[in-house]
Each structure stands twice: as structure tokens, then as C-alpha cells.
Design a protein around this motif. Structure first.
Motif, PDB file in Angstrom:
ATOM      1  N   SER A   1      32.162  10.020  31.151  1.00 56.54           N
ATOM      2  CA  SER A   1      32.677   9.298  32.303  1.00 56.54           C
ATOM      3  C   SER A   1      34.157   8.944  32.178  1.00 56.54           C
ATOM      4  CB  SER A   1      31.863   8.017  32.518  1.00 56.54           C
ATOM      5  OG  SER A   1      32.065   7.128  31.443  1.00 56.54           O
ATOM      6  N   ILE A   2      34.776   9.282  31.066  1.00 57.75           N
ATOM      7  CA  ILE A   2      36.186   8.940  30.856  1.00 57.75           C
ATOM      8  C   ILE A   2      37.077  10.094  31.308  1.00 57.75           C
ATOM      9  CG2 ILE A   2      37.945   8.373  29.140  1.00 57.75           C
ATOM     10  CD1 ILE A   2      35.804   7.094  27.462  1.00 57.75           C
ATOM     11  N   ARG A   3      37.975   9.844  32.240  1.00 54.90           N
ATOM     12  CA  ARG A   3      38.993  10.784  32.689  1.00 54.90           C
ATOM     13  C   ARG A   3      38.367  12.138  33.053  1.00 54.90           C
ATOM     14  NH1 ARG A   3      43.968  10.319  28.494  1.00 54.90           N
ATOM     15  NH2 ARG A   3      44.819  11.848  29.978  1.00 54.90           N
ATOM     16  N   GLU A   4      37.347  12.089  33.918  1.00 59.92           N
ATOM     17  CA  GLU A   4      36.633  13.317  34.301  1.00 59.92           C
ATOM     18  C   GLU A   4      37.566  14.332  34.959  1.00 59.92           C
ATOM     19  OE1 GLU A   4      33.664   9.957  35.593  1.00 59.92           O
ATOM     20  OE2 GLU A   4      35.848  10.184  35.310  1.00 59.92           O
ATOM     21  N   ASP A   5      38.455  13.853  35.832  1.00 55.99           N
ATOM     22  CA  ASP A   5      39.352  14.774  36.526  1.00 55.99           C
ATOM     23  C   ASP A   5      40.309  15.453  35.549  1.00 55.99           C
ATOM     24  OD1 ASP A   5      38.182  14.121  38.924  1.00 55.99           O
ATOM     25  OD2 ASP A   5      39.660  12.578  39.428  1.00 55.99           O
ATOM     26  N   ASP A   6      40.817  14.703  34.586  1.00 57.99           N
ATOM     27  CA  ASP A   6      41.730  15.286  33.601  1.00 57.99           C
ATOM     28  C   ASP A   6      41.020  16.349  32.766  1.00 57.99           C
ATOM     29  OD1 ASP A   6      43.395  13.419  34.627  1.00 57.99           O
ATOM     30  OD2 ASP A   6      43.690  12.289  32.778  1.00 57.99           O
TER      31      ASP A   6
ATOM     32  N   ILE B   1      45.569  22.262  34.594  1.00 57.08           N
ATOM     33  CA  ILE B   1      47.009  21.992  34.569  1.00 57.08           C
ATOM     34  C   ILE B   1      47.270  21.022  33.420  1.00 57.08           C
ATOM     35  CG2 ILE B   1      49.023  21.315  35.899  1.00 57.08           C
ATOM     36  CD1 ILE B   1      47.441  23.665  37.069  1.00 57.08           C
ATOM     37  N   GLU B   2      48.269  21.345  32.611  1.00 51.91           N
ATOM     38  CA  GLU B   2      48.555  20.531  31.428  1.00 51.91           C
ATOM     39  C   GLU B   2      49.915  19.858  31.570  1.00 51.91           C
ATOM     40  OE1 GLU B   2      49.288  21.127  26.602  1.00 51.91           O
ATOM     41  OE2 GLU B   2      48.988  22.865  27.920  1.00 51.91           O
ATOM     42  N   ILE B   3      49.979  18.586  31.128  1.00 58.11           N
ATOM     43  CA  ILE B   3      51.241  17.858  31.039  1.00 58.11           C
ATOM     44  C   ILE B   3      51.504  17.574  29.559  1.00 58.11           C
ATOM     45  CG2 ILE B   3      52.556  15.831  31.735  1.00 58.11           C
ATOM     46  CD1 ILE B   3      50.724  15.471  34.047  1.00 58.11           C
ATOM     47  N   ARG B   4      52.745  17.822  29.123  1.00 58.95           N
ATOM     48  CA  ARG B   4      53.107  17.534  27.745  1.00 58.95           C
ATOM     49  C   ARG B   4      54.367  16.664  27.714  1.00 58.95           C
ATOM     50  NH1 ARG B   4      52.459  23.073  27.080  1.00 58.95           N
ATOM     51  NH2 ARG B   4      54.708  23.318  26.706  1.00 58.95           N
ATOM     52  N   LEU B   5      54.246  15.510  27.094  1.00 62.77           N
ATOM     53  CA  LEU B   5      55.413  14.659  26.869  1.00 62.77           C
ATOM     54  C   LEU B   5      56.270  15.311  25.790  1.00 62.77           C
ATOM     55  CD1 LEU B   5      56.835  11.884  27.363  1.00 62.77           C
ATOM     56  CD2 LEU B   5      55.448  11.009  25.457  1.00 62.77           C
ATOM     57  N   GLU B   6      57.561  15.454  26.042  1.00 61.89           N
ATOM     58  CA  GLU B   6      58.460  16.101  25.101  1.00 61.89           C
ATOM     59  C   GLU B   6      59.409  15.117  24.428  1.00 61.89           C
ATOM     60  OE1 GLU B   6      58.002  19.104  24.372  1.00 61.89           O
ATOM     61  OE2 GLU B   6      57.029  20.072  26.080  1.00 61.89           O
TER      62      GLU B   6
ATOM     63  N   TYR C   1      45.409  14.684  43.440  1.00 63.31           N
ATOM     64  CA  TYR C   1      45.644  14.343  42.034  1.00 63.31           C
ATOM     65  C   TYR C   1      45.169  15.498  41.160  1.00 63.31           C
ATOM     66  CZ  TYR C   1      44.801  12.104  37.473  1.00 63.31           C
ATOM     67  OH  TYR C   1      44.778  11.801  36.140  1.00 63.31           O
ATOM     68  N   LEU C   2      45.974  15.912  40.171  1.00 61.29           N
ATOM     69  CA  LEU C   2      45.620  17.032  39.301  1.00 61.29           C
ATOM     70  C   LEU C   2      45.240  16.568  37.889  1.00 61.29           C
ATOM     71  CD1 LEU C   2      48.333  19.657  40.329  1.00 61.29           C
ATOM     72  CD2 LEU C   2      45.952  19.493  41.107  1.00 61.29           C
ATOM     73  N   THR C   3      46.129  15.803  37.252  1.00 59.62           N
ATOM     74  CA  THR C   3      45.855  15.379  35.875  1.00 59.62           C
ATOM     75  C   THR C   3      46.856  14.306  35.491  1.00 59.62           C
ATOM     76  OG1 THR C   3      45.476  16.163  33.605  1.00 59.62           O
ATOM     77  CG2 THR C   3      47.377  17.083  34.770  1.00 59.62           C
ATOM     78  N   SER C   4      46.748  13.826  34.231  1.00 63.09           N
ATOM     79  CA  SER C   4      47.676  12.797  33.770  1.00 63.09           C
ATOM     80  C   SER C   4      47.927  12.957  32.279  1.00 63.09           C
ATOM     81  CB  SER C   4      47.124  11.393  34.060  1.00 63.09           C
ATOM     82  OG  SER C   4      46.001  11.114  33.238  1.00 63.09           O
ATOM     83  N   GLU C   5      48.996  12.347  31.838  1.00 61.98           N
ATOM     84  CA  GLU C   5      49.348  12.207  30.419  1.00 61.98           C
ATOM     85  C   GLU C   5      49.499  10.723  30.151  1.00 61.98           C
ATOM     86  OE1 GLU C   5      49.631  14.056  27.726  1.00 61.98           O
ATOM     87  OE2 GLU C   5      51.696  14.240  27.019  1.00 61.98           O
TER      88      GLU C   5
ATOM     89  N   THR D   1      42.735  15.630  23.108  1.00 56.96           N
ATOM     90  CA  THR D   1      43.728  16.637  23.468  1.00 56.96           C
ATOM     91  C   THR D   1      44.060  16.628  24.955  1.00 56.96           C
ATOM     92  OG1 THR D   1      42.009  18.336  23.739  1.00 56.96           O
ATOM     93  CG2 THR D   1      43.011  18.125  21.562  1.00 56.96           C
ATOM     94  N   LEU D   2      43.439  15.736  25.728  1.00 58.36           N
ATOM     95  CA  LEU D   2      43.890  15.548  27.107  1.00 58.36           C
ATOM     96  C   LEU D   2      45.332  15.060  27.138  1.00 58.36           C
ATOM     97  CD1 LEU D   2      40.759  13.858  28.750  1.00 58.36           C
ATOM     98  CD2 LEU D   2      41.466  16.261  28.871  1.00 58.36           C
ATOM     99  N   ASP D   3      45.750  14.423  26.065  1.00 54.42           N
ATOM    100  CA  ASP D   3      47.138  13.996  25.921  1.00 54.42           C
ATOM    101  C   ASP D   3      47.810  14.856  24.855  1.00 54.42           C
ATOM    102  OD1 ASP D   3      46.818  11.887  27.790  1.00 54.42           O
ATOM    103  OD2 ASP D   3      45.845  10.695  26.226  1.00 54.42           O
ATOM    104  N   SER D   4      49.090  15.106  25.029  1.00 53.95           N
ATOM    105  CA  SER D   4      49.828  15.974  24.119  1.00 53.95           C
ATOM    106  C   SER D   4      49.990  15.325  22.750  1.00 53.95           C
ATOM    107  CB  SER D   4      51.207  16.293  24.698  1.00 53.95           C
ATOM    108  OG  SER D   4      52.000  15.111  24.760  1.00 53.95           O
TER     109      SER D   4
END
Length: 894
Positions: free
Chosen positions: A76-81, A86-91, A207-211, A552-555
Motif C-alpha cells: 500500500s506504500i507509494r503504489e503509483d510510484d 518513469i524514473e526520477i534521479r536526484l543528481e 501524476y507519474l511518479t516521485s523522488e 529503489t523507488l528513490d535514487s
């Protein structure tokens, strides 16, 4: 405030106590139900009354059933992500951000889908300020609606094709009252989300995804030096898989040849390799006067198996997939020619000897200038090892490391400190922890000396059925010691998370886990957050299931930013919870803040990530926000605390099944019952085989030295390292299965080398007193002191030798007499070779005996009669011949 990572289902009935918990529960009703169902379906109750996962080795992470998958990741956590391609990476590294500053945040967007994504736009959003790592972990898993403070959208002018990526800059404004800011009006730690919207294919903009990450916003001026700075101590783990080929046995006076499955360890040791970078980072950061504070606040936590193998690598080694048998016979010359000509050798010399020597030399220098402590051998799971009920396996896991570090690194490590990489110990494990004592008399703390001392008085072992070798024993052992272990003269300290001792007697950060055993708690929420950093983020068994999601949903950069921020947050929270100074006579003095013990992930740690965590600690020390605290000081209770915990220790054994401490939540990474049973069978058989052998003053090798490497293999098979990552769990269990398989094959070779050899024919006895002859063979490098046990039909009595002494690498013939029934005509006896205490160590041998039936008796008497007649005839013939010869000599004389 009680951390939100405390268990919900214990006798303490603890609650979250944080602002985000109720919000999280509302959006996770379905996930919680699934998680509970998974917990009930996939766990069994262990000896200590805490949940242990059953049959984990049989699972495949790729196709886990819903119930097991929910233990790794709350659906149930961050199902859409999780569903997004589509991936977001903080640089950008986000360091030293202060109130009133503006910064551009670099972000990369990559399209992994099979359709064009258009109308892309993204913005920064934040949630409410958080006060501690537990609250922060929950906030990072909240629904996006909880991130109500938003910045402006940044639009991308061009669409993103499948497989393409684009890097953009987002404005981050922390100026209070700024229309383009995030509404940050005070310094602190804020959960931040990068929200990405777009139009996939022909659909609508959505809405697509989040970081997500934690962001620290400091004071506008230089950080002030707090008046109550908490102490900080940090472990610096040095671990790595060694690739040792399983099935090794000891040799003497020279060491056994080192055989490795691959040369991966050499790659890590050479310049630029992972272990090389980890060591260099530590040396550079702690060198000289500038590094003195960090050197005091850190301790090298070393896997003793790693430095043992690296030490052996210096003398050369071989890369191969197979290990030759130490008990195989000498091949005939023509057989060896045939083998060499038909089977190409897969062996090749290792290339890492020089790199191993250089790395070990630098480690020896670093260890001599600071603190060192031994991790459990090969990072083994202490709770799994104690479940085998084999005290020698427990001893090797807990006490071998300190002596190896002292010998190889020529330095004195921190003694009597246990660091379970699982983060907790069970009730049954705590009962075994006195065996971690390395400060008592040699015959009580050195495993081999303890073995020989107990052997002289009758070795206590876990017994198996009398007619079954331990290798075939199907019974799971009692995880508790057979008898309570003596309380060590110097107490045992064990590092555990603060949410794993919910019902144990506590005083401050210390908990009484049993007579002579003290738990030293550290922040589980901080450790779980740090465990999620690196290239293979971990799901730890002490983490709250409400926070378990795919890390790994987050970079990697976002997770590292969160880890660094959580570390600062933990230090700040410790300072704030200390009692403020109060003026006035008679007022109690302010309490010192609780120290922060930093436990980074043991493996696989990325050198760059570990370096940033180390530098964060260094900056906290330099700024005065924290003070250096040695590991010994952080883990040693004062006399008053020791007295309180000693009084609360119950001398009477508590009822088994009570729940006071242990795994606070279901742990999906624990070894399976099948693996525990394999380790139990093999370790118990090793005990029996060791007991069968006899030390010989003329042979440099001892029986315990011969068997020890096989015990250490079992510890490798039960390692924590590699199991706590959902994607790597199946690989880790397959690797463990290979170790157990190769180890068992070697034990079977040893078993077959000590045997009673069947005659290969039917014994035909002339009388009841006729002996039965049998050959006993010993392929082991030490003499064997065995006993012959037998089974036969009712009425059978076999008179066997009281003792069967078989020389090393030799054989003897022995004889037995037997009183056997005359009916039926043939009797089958089953013989086995056993140890002095009756443990079966050899395969059964059948001997068929033709008994004294009526026909055999008649034939026997006839044969005896014929022999008598023949003897009489021979005597008469001899006398006649002598008389004739005498008469001839008389006639010739005349």
C-alpha cells in the motif's frame, strides 16, 4: 516519545506516538491487512516466542506469494510510484543548505516505458517538519497529499521518447515568505518530494511518479555550539564475501592451500577496489591531529573471516571450483595419466597476493592507531547459529574473531562485545551469549581448549537416535543450551536496536538480557534508514512494516541524502531530549544526552556512500554539535547501571515462549528451517567425528584443527550478508545451499573413509566358537578410537572388542565371536563403527553368517572324521617307510 518503529503486538502495547502515524494508517488499511495475513501465513513460533520465517530458502523473490512479498514490501506504500515506468534521479548533493538560501536542484528524468511521454512538468513539495528519524521514515512513505507545501512547476518543452533521459534544474528557495519557496519558516528537517506529471501516450496529464528525501535547513548564520552535545560513536564495517571453496579441512604443520572460487576478492583489494577505497577513506579521515576526534569516535568493525583469508592470500592461492578430498587414496600412476589426459585442469593461480599483502599492511597500521572490534565470523546470523543448539558452532561464531584480529593485526580488539548484524537477539540466543567471553581462562574461552577440557570429563553433545548418524537426524534441536552456561567473569555486551527489547529490564540505553549479558541499544530507525543507502539497499527485520517499501523507488543520491540527514536529525534529537540546565540550589544537575551509536550497513557498502556518512560525522564533531565517544565508553554501563540490571536479572529460568525481546516485526531475511537443519546435522556430525579421532603427540595436526574449517563453512552458509535485499535473497540462499552441499559431500567422504569393510562373502562357521573376521579402515589423518555396535535377530550376541584403535591413514583386522541362533540357517548382522559415547559415525555393514544347522553339523563331523583317518594313515605310512629304510641300511652294512 516512543519511536514509531516499536512493535505493536507485544505485551507492552506500545503506540506510535508521532504525528504521522494516524495519517499513515488511514491510507494503509489494505496494506496492513495483507501484511498481517502474510505474517500469519509465513511464520512459525520459535523457541523464544518471537516470529521466525519458515522455509525461506524455498522462496523465489521474483515470484514470491503475496503473503511473503508483503513482508518485504508493504503493497500500500507509494503504489503509483511502484507501477510507474518513469524514473526520477536526484543528481545534486544537498549540503549546507541554510534558511534564506536559493539553490538549483539537478534532476534527471528517464523514460523506461514503450511510449512517448509529453507535457512533462515537475515541482518540489514538502511535508511538515519532523523531529526524529522514526517520524521521518513514516513521513517519507506518506501519500503525496501529505506534501501540501509546493513550489512552482517547471515545464519541459520537448517530449521524452522511450529510452531517453533529460536533466533539468529545479529552483529550491528556503527564504521565509518567498512566493516561490516551500513555506519554510524555521530551520529543521523536512521531508521533500519531487512531483512529476505528464501525458503518457494518448492519455491525459496525470501524476507519474516521485523522488523523495529528507532535507536539512540550517540556521542562517554559522551553526552554534550546543551546550549539551551528545556523544557519537560510529562503526566502520570491513566485510566482503571471500569466495572460499567450501569443504576445507585443517592441515599441519603447514597451512592448508587456499582455494577460492573466483578472484573477486583480489579485485576489491587492489588499488581502486571497494575494500581499498573503504580503508583509504578511513585512514585519510582519521589521520593526524585533524582526524583525532573522528579517530576516537570510530571503530573498525572487521569480519575476521575476511582478514584470515586475506592473510592467507599473501602466500599465494589457487582459483578453482573443486576441492580435493583429504582422505582419498593414492591413485595408480596409470589412473593419474588417464585423468590428466581426459580432464583439463580448471585451476589457475590467483593474482591478488601482492594486493592482499599491501592492504593488510595498511589495515594493521590503522588498527594499531585506533579501535577495532570483531564482527561475527563471516557476518553469520547469530540467531540462526544458536538455533542449531551446537555450542561449538556458537563458540566459533562469537569468540574466534577476537583472537584472529589480535594475531593477524597485532592489536588488541574490543573484547566481549557482540554485534549481531540482524540488529537483535532472541531469547534463546541470549542464553548462549556467555560463550562470547574471551577474557576468562584459556580452557573456557578458546574453543579447542574448551573442547578438550570437556572431552576429558565426557563431552556433552546433542544426541541423535542410536541407529542414525547425525547427518541423517531429521529432528530440529532445542535452541536453548542443555544446561545454563556459567556467567562470564567479565560481562557480555551486545548491540541491539532500541525497539527489540520491549519488555526487558532497562536503564537508559542498557537492557538486561540475562545473567552477565547486557544489551546496548541504538536507534533502530536511524540504522534502518542508513541500511537503505548504497547500491543494494536493505530491508532490515527490525524496521516497521509500515515503512517497508521498494527503496529503489528513490535514487541512490536521494537515499544517501536521507541517510545523512537522518544522522544529523538523530544527533539533534538526542541533544533536545537531554534535561535543560536549571538554575538554583538543590536543583538536579542536567542529564547528559544519550549517545548516538551509528551502525552503517555491513555489506555491500559503496565506498563513496560510506565516505559521505563518515564525513557527516566528522562535520558534526568539528561544529561542536556532537562530541567524540569511544565504542568502549558508549557500550560499557557504569557500576550503578550494572547493579540495577543485575538485581533485575531473574536467576530462575523464565518460561519459554515468553516475549521480552527479539525480532520486533516479521523478518523475511532469516535463514530457513531447512538451512538450520542442514547446519545442525553437519555440525553435530562434526562433533561426533572429532570425538572419534585421537590426538597423537607425533602428529602436528589436532582433531579440532582438522574439523574447524568445516564448522566455519557452516557459519558462512548462515550469513546475514546478502540476505536482506529482496532482489538478492534468492541468490544468497542459493549460495548458502552450495556451501551446505559441498560441506556435506566432504563430510560424506570423511564418513566413508572410516569404515568397517564387509568380507564380500558368506561366513560359514564350523562351530559356535569360530571367529568372525572384519577389517576396519581409517583414512583420517589422526588415529581413531572406535567401538563396534551391532544389530541382529533375537538371540544374537556378538562379542566385540572393547576398543578398536585404528592408526591414522591405516587399517587393522579384528575378530569377533558370536552366539547366534541356529534357526534360520543364515543370520544377517548389521555392524557400525561408533564413537566412545555411542554416536554412529560410519555407514552400516551387513555380514551374513551360515550358522551351525543339522546339515552343517553332519558335514562338520564327517570332515573331522576324514581328517582323523587321514592323519592316522599318514602316521602309519611314516612308520612303515622308516622301518624299510632302516632295514635297507642294515643290509647294506653287511
Amino acid at each position: 516519545m516512543i519511536p514509531s518503529d516499536f512493535p505493536r503486538s507485544t505485551t507492552a502495547h506500545l503506540t506510535d506516538g508521532d504525528r504521522g502515524a494516524n495519517r499513515v494508517r488511514r491510507v494503509r488499511a489494505l496494506g496492513g491487512a495483507l501484511l498481517a495475513a502474510g505474517f500469519l501465513a509465513a511464520t512459525t513460533v520459535g523457541g523464544a516466542g518471537h516470529p521466525t520465517i519458515a522455509s525461506a530458502q524455498e522462496r523465489s523473490v521474483v515470484s514470491l506469494p503475496d503473503s511473503s512479498a508483503a513482508q518485504w514490501r508493504n503493497p500500500s506504500i507509494r503504489e503509483d510510484d511502484a507501477a510507474s515506468d518513469i524514473e526520477i534521479r536526484l543528481e545534486s548533493p544537498l549540503e549546507n543548505l541554510r534558511l534564506g538560501m536559493k539553490q538549483i536542484v539537478s534532476v534527471t528524468i528517464e523514460n523506461h516505458s514503450e511510449q512517448v511521454v509529453d507535457d512533462l512538468s515537475l515541482r518540489l513539495q514538502r511535508s511538515a517538519l519532523v523531529d526524529d528519524p522514526a517520524t521521518a521514515r513514516l513521513a517519507l512513505t506518506d501519500d503525496q497529499s501529505a506534501y501540501g507545501y509546493t513550489g512552482p512547476f517547471t515545464d519541459l518543452p520537448t517530449p521524452l521518447n522511450p529510452g531517453d533521459s533529460v536533466t533539468v534544474g529545479l529552483p529550491l528557495d528556503t527564504t521565509p515568505g518567498s512566493p516561490d519557496g516551500l513555506g519554510i519558516g524555521a530551520p529543521g528537517v523536512y521531508p521533500v518530494m519531487i512531483n512529476l506529471n505528464g501525458r503518457p501516450g494518448e492519455g491525459i496529464i496525470r501524476y507519474l511518479t516521485s523522488e523523495r528525501f529528507l532535507l536539512t535547513v540550517g540556521e542562517p548564520d554559522a551553526t552554534p555550539h550546543p551546550s549539551a552535545a551528545p556523544g557519537v560513536t560510529m562503526l566502520w564495517p570491513l566485510t566482503a564475501p571471500t569466495g572460499l571453496v567450501a569443504g576445507e579441512t585443517g592441515e599441519a604443520p603447514l597451512a592448508a592451500p587456499l582455494l577460492l572460487e573466483n578472484d573477486d576478492l583480489a579485485t576489491q583489494l587492489r588499488e581502486g577496489g571497494r575494500l581499498d577505497q573503504l580503508l583509504d577513506t578511513y585512514i585519510d579521515a582519521t589521520s593526524g591531529d585533524s582526524g583525532s576526534a573522528l579517530r576516537e569516535a570510530t571503530c573498525l568493525a572487521i569480519d575476521p573471516q575476511l582478514i584470515d583469508v586475506v592473510n592467507r592470500m599473501r602466500d599465494g592461492y589457487t582459483v578453482t571450483a573443486e576441492r580435493p578430498s583429504p582422505v582419498s587414496g593414492t591413485p595408480r600412476l596409470r589412473d593419474s595419466w588417464r585423468a590428466e589426459s581426459s580432464t583439463p585442469s580448471a585451476e589457475q593461480p590467483g593474482v591478488g597476493a601482492a594486493a592482499a599483502a599491501d592492504w593488510l599492511s595498511r589495515l594493521r597500521t590503522a588498527a594499531g592507531q585506533g579501535c577495532t572490534v570483531a564482527l561475527p565470523w563471516a557476518g553469520t546470523d547469530i540467531n540462526a547459529v544458536t538455533r542449531t543448539g551446537n555450542q561449538w558452532l556458537v563458540r566459533e561464531a562469537l569468540s574466534r574473531g577476537s583472537s584472529v584480529i589480535a594475531d593477524v593485526l597485532d592489536t588488541e580488539p574490543e573484547r566481549n562485545l557482540v554485534i549481531p548484524l540482524s540488529g537483535y537477539v532472541t531469547e534463546s540466543s541470549a542464553a548462549w551469549l556467555p560463550l562470547a567471553d574471551t577474557t576468562g581462562a584459556e580452557n573456557t574461552v578458546d574453543p579447542e581448549s574448551a573442547w578438550e577440557a570437556l572431552q576429558r570429563n565426557g563431552l556433552p553433545t546433542v544426541r541423535q537416535p542410536a541407529d542414525t548418524a547425525a547427518l541423517e537426524d531429521p529432528e530440529m534441536p532445542d535452541p536453548y543450551p542443555l544446561e545454563p552456561l556459567p556467567v562470564p567473569s567479565t560481562g557480555i555486551r551486545v548491540l541491539v536496536t532500541d525497539n527489540s527489547v520491549w519488555n526487558a529490564p532497562t536503564k537508559g540505553r542498557f537492557a538486561g538480557l540475562g545473567p552477565g549479558v547486557t544489551g546496548v541499544t541504538y536507534q533502530g530507525s536511524l540504522a534502518a534508514t542508513l541500511a537503505a543507502t548504497g547500491p543494494e539497499p536493505l530491508t532490515v527485520g527490525y524496521s516497521n512494516p509500515e515503512t517497508r517499501h521498494d527503496p529503489t523507488l528513490d535514487s541512490a543520491r536521494a537515499r544517501l541524502t536521507t541517510g545523512n540527514t537522518a544522522l544529523r536529525l538523530a544527533v539533534d534529537a538526542a541533544r533536545r531530549t537531554a534535561t535543560s540546565p536549571v538554575a538554583g540550589d538543590g536543583d538536579p544537575p542536567p542529564e547528559a544526552p544519550e549517545p548516538v551509536i551509528v551502525i552503517p550497513p555491513a555489506a555491500p557498502a559503496a565506498p563513496t556512500d560510506s565516505a559521505e556518512l563518515l564525513h557527516t560525522v566528522a562535520r558534526l564533531l568539528e561544529s561542536g554539535q556532537a562530541r567524540p565517544l569511544s565504542l568502549h565508553e558508549a557500550t560499557t554501563p557504569d557500576p550503578a547501571t550494572e547493579s540495577v540490571l543485575a538485581r533485575s536479572a531473574d536467576p530462575v529460568e523464565r518460561e519459554r515462549g515468553t516475549s521480552r525481546f527479539g525480532a520486533p516485526f516479521p523478518d523475511p531475511s532469516v535463514p530457513s528451517d531447512r538451512e538450520i537443519l542442514a547446519a545442525t546435522q553437519q555440525s553435530n556430525y562434526m562433533n561426533d567425528l572429532t570425538q572419534l579421532m585421537v590426538n597423537d603427540p607425533g602428529i602436528a595436526l589436532t582433531r579440532y584443527e582438522f574439523m574447524r574449517p568445516l564448522m566455519l563453512d557452516l557459519l558462512r552458509g548462515l550469513t546475514v550478508i546478502g540476505r536482506r535485499n529482496a532482489e538478492e535473497y534468492a541468490t544468497a540462499t542459493a549460495r548458502a545451499n552450495r556451501i551446505f552441499t559441498l560441506n556435506r559431500k566432504m563430510l560424506e567422504r570423511l564418513q566413508s573413509s572410516v569404515a568397517l569393510l564387509p568380507p564380500g562373502y558368506v561366513y560359514t562357521r564350523v562351530s559356535q566358537s569360530s571367529p568372525l573376521l572384519i577389517v576396519a579402515r581409517n583414512g583420517l589423518p589422526l588415529p581413531v578410537d572406535g567401538r563396534i555396535s551391532y544389530q541382529g535377530p533375537p538371540g544374537s550376541v556378538v562379542h566385540v572388542p572393547d576398543q578398536l584403535w585404528i592408526p591414522a591413514k591405516g587399517s587393522i583386522m579384528t575378530q569377533m565371536t558370536a552366539d547366534l541362533p541356529t534357526e534360520p540357517d543364515q543370520v544377517t548382522l548389521v555392524l557400525r563403527l561408533s564413537g566412545s559415547q555411542g554416536s554412529v559415525v560410519s555407514d552400516p555393514v551387513e555380514i551374513t553368517v551360515q550358522t551351525q544347522g543339522p546339515l552343517i553339523g553332519l558335514l562338520g563331523r564327517l570332515i573331522i572324521g576324514l581328517l582323523v583317518v587321514a592323519l592316522v594313515a599318514r602316521l602309519i605310512q611314516t612308520k612303515v617307510v622308516r622301518r624299510i629304510r632302516g632295514a635297507r641300511r642294515t643290509t647294506g652294512t653287511r
